[in-house]
Write a protein that holds these residues in place. Structure first.
Motif, PDB file in Angstrom:
ATOM      1  N   ASP A  97      18.831 -15.077  12.413  1.00  0.00           N
ATOM      2  CA  ASP A  97      19.658 -16.122  13.034  1.00  0.00           C
ATOM      3  C   ASP A  97      21.142 -15.760  12.941  1.00  0.00           C
ATOM      4  O   ASP A  97      21.908 -16.007  13.877  1.00  0.00           O
TER       5      ASP A  97
ATOM      6  N   THR B  41      14.416 -12.192  21.891  1.00  0.00           N
ATOM      7  CA  THR B  41      13.651 -13.270  21.263  1.00  0.00           C
ATOM      8  C   THR B  41      12.160 -12.963  21.296  1.00  0.00           C
ATOM      9  O   THR B  41      11.444 -13.156  20.299  1.00  0.00           O
ATOM     10  N   ASN B  42      11.680 -12.477  22.435  1.00  0.00           N
ATOM     11  CA  ASN B  42      10.257 -12.132  22.551  1.00  0.00           C
ATOM     12  C   ASN B  42       9.881 -10.988  21.607  1.00  0.00           C
ATOM     13  O   ASN B  42       8.774 -10.976  21.037  1.00  0.00           O
TER      14      ASN B  42
ATOM     15  N   ILE C 170      21.891 -13.105  15.541  1.00  0.00           N
ATOM     16  CA  ILE C 170      21.977 -13.704  16.873  1.00  0.00           C
ATOM     17  C   ILE C 170      23.301 -14.430  17.060  1.00  0.00           C
ATOM     18  O   ILE C 170      23.951 -14.321  18.113  1.00  0.00           O
TER      19      ILE C 170
ATOM     20  N   ILE D  14      11.283 -10.326  18.711  1.00  0.00           N
ATOM     21  CA  ILE D  14      11.233 -10.873  17.356  1.00  0.00           C
ATOM     22  C   ILE D  14       9.940 -11.655  17.149  1.00  0.00           C
ATOM     23  O   ILE D  14       9.278 -11.525  16.103  1.00  0.00           O
ATOM     24  N   ASN D  15       9.564 -12.464  18.126  1.00  0.00           N
ATOM     25  CA  ASN D  15       8.307 -13.215  18.024  1.00  0.00           C
ATOM     26  C   ASN D  15       7.115 -12.263  17.901  1.00  0.00           C
ATOM     27  O   ASN D  15       6.183 -12.500  17.124  1.00  0.00           O
TER      28      ASN D  15
ATOM     29  N   LYS E 288      18.801 -11.669  26.102  1.00  0.00           N
ATOM     30  CA  LYS E 288      18.539 -12.591  24.993  1.00  0.00           C
ATOM     31  C   LYS E 288      17.052 -12.930  24.932  1.00  0.00           C
ATOM     32  O   LYS E 288      16.456 -12.973  23.856  1.00  0.00           O
ATOM     33  N   SER E 289      16.467 -13.190  26.096  1.00  0.00           N
ATOM     34  CA  SER E 289      15.048 -13.538  26.157  1.00  0.00           C
ATOM     35  C   SER E 289      14.184 -12.380  25.680  1.00  0.00           C
ATOM     36  O   SER E 289      13.212 -12.582  24.932  1.00  0.00           O
TER      37      SER E 289
ATOM     38  N   ARG F 137      22.342  -6.167  21.084  1.00  0.00           N
ATOM     39  CA  ARG F 137      21.316  -7.175  20.810  1.00  0.00           C
ATOM     40  C   ARG F 137      19.951  -6.536  21.078  1.00  0.00           C
ATOM     41  O   ARG F 137      19.343  -6.713  22.132  1.00  0.00           O
TER      42      ARG F 137
ATOM     43  N   ASP G 106      14.298 -15.116   8.306  1.00  0.00           N
ATOM     44  CA  ASP G 106      14.731 -15.813   9.515  1.00  0.00           C
ATOM     45  C   ASP G 106      16.239 -16.065   9.486  1.00  0.00           C
ATOM     46  O   ASP G 106      16.907 -16.015  10.531  1.00  0.00           O
TER      47      ASP G 106
END
Length: 225
Positions: free
Chosen positions: A106, A42-43, A109, A45-46, A38-39, A124, A102
């Motif tokens: 979301d 997220t990274n 996710i 996507i950022n 998950k982390s 994912r 976004d």
């Protein structure tokens, strides 16, 4: 753990069974792996948002003027390779992801979380997100056409329910095979895998796969003699 009979759930809940199978430790490690995944997502996507901003400046009048003044000419592929060290395919995937709304990210996710809660293994990843985005766009188009939007026919009420895009769920693999092209006198390597549903996943032709399997059968025959 899912798809367990009541008697099986009761068995796995026994203290001696939980201790013998290290169930609590296994669950802890699996949670750690899931959280790490998950982390990482997220990274990614950022990062994709930052890449979009960087590319916008690169293609802006200001960016073009600076490169022109310095006597440097880059294509988009050069930009992705020389700034980020990525090949063309991955660079464009990151760029596409960074341009997604976004709300869509979301939703992806949330659906991944739902799948994991159901004991499934959702994809994912960047690839999984882009597949979900394509499916969502196709679903939206189909729903709009089915509702008669623009021709005054049909209300479309409730038609979008049950038609939402679904995340890709990884199916466990039961067999993998790979062969080097030099060993088979082919123009490219052969790689395939078979999932638990019996589906063969490969980028090769049937002829290439048969040659690879023939090579394997001959090798087994020589070793058994």
């Amino acid at each position: 753990m899912s798809n367990l009979l009541q008697i099986e759930s009761a068995l796995l809940a026994l203290p001696q069974v939980k201790a013998g199978l290290n169930i609590n430790e296994i669950r802890r490690v699996r949670r750690s792996l899931t959280n790490a995944q998950k982390s990482k997502f997220t990274n990614t996507i950022n990062l994709s948002k930052l890449v979009v901003k960087a590319h916008e400046w690169f293609t802006s009048d200001e960016g073009k003027a600076v490169f022109r003044e310095e006597g440097v000419t880059w294509s988009n592929e050069d930009f992705g390779k020389k700034v980020f060290g990525w090949q063309k395919s991955y660079f464009y995937k990151v760029l596409k992801a960074g341009k997604l709304k976004d709300e869509l990210v979301d939703l992806f996710i949330a659906k991944c979380d739902e799948a994991e809660a159901a004991g499934q293994d959702p994809n994912r990843s960047l690839e999984g997100l882009l597949k979900f985005a394509r499916a969502a766009a196709e679903t939206e188009t189909t729903t709009a056409e089915g509702s008669g939007e623009g021709d005054g026919e049909g209300s479309g009420e409730g038609e979008s329910e049950g038609n939402e895009a679904a995340v890709e769920v990884r199916v466990p693999t039961i067999m993998t095979l790979s062969f080097k092209a030099s060993d088979l006198q082919l123009g490219r390597n052969v790689s395939l895998r078979v999932d638990v549903n019996g589906q063969v996943i490969t980028g090769n032709t049937e002829e290439e796969m048969l040659l690879a399997l023939q090579f394997l059968a001959q090798a087994i025959g020589r070793s058994s003699n």
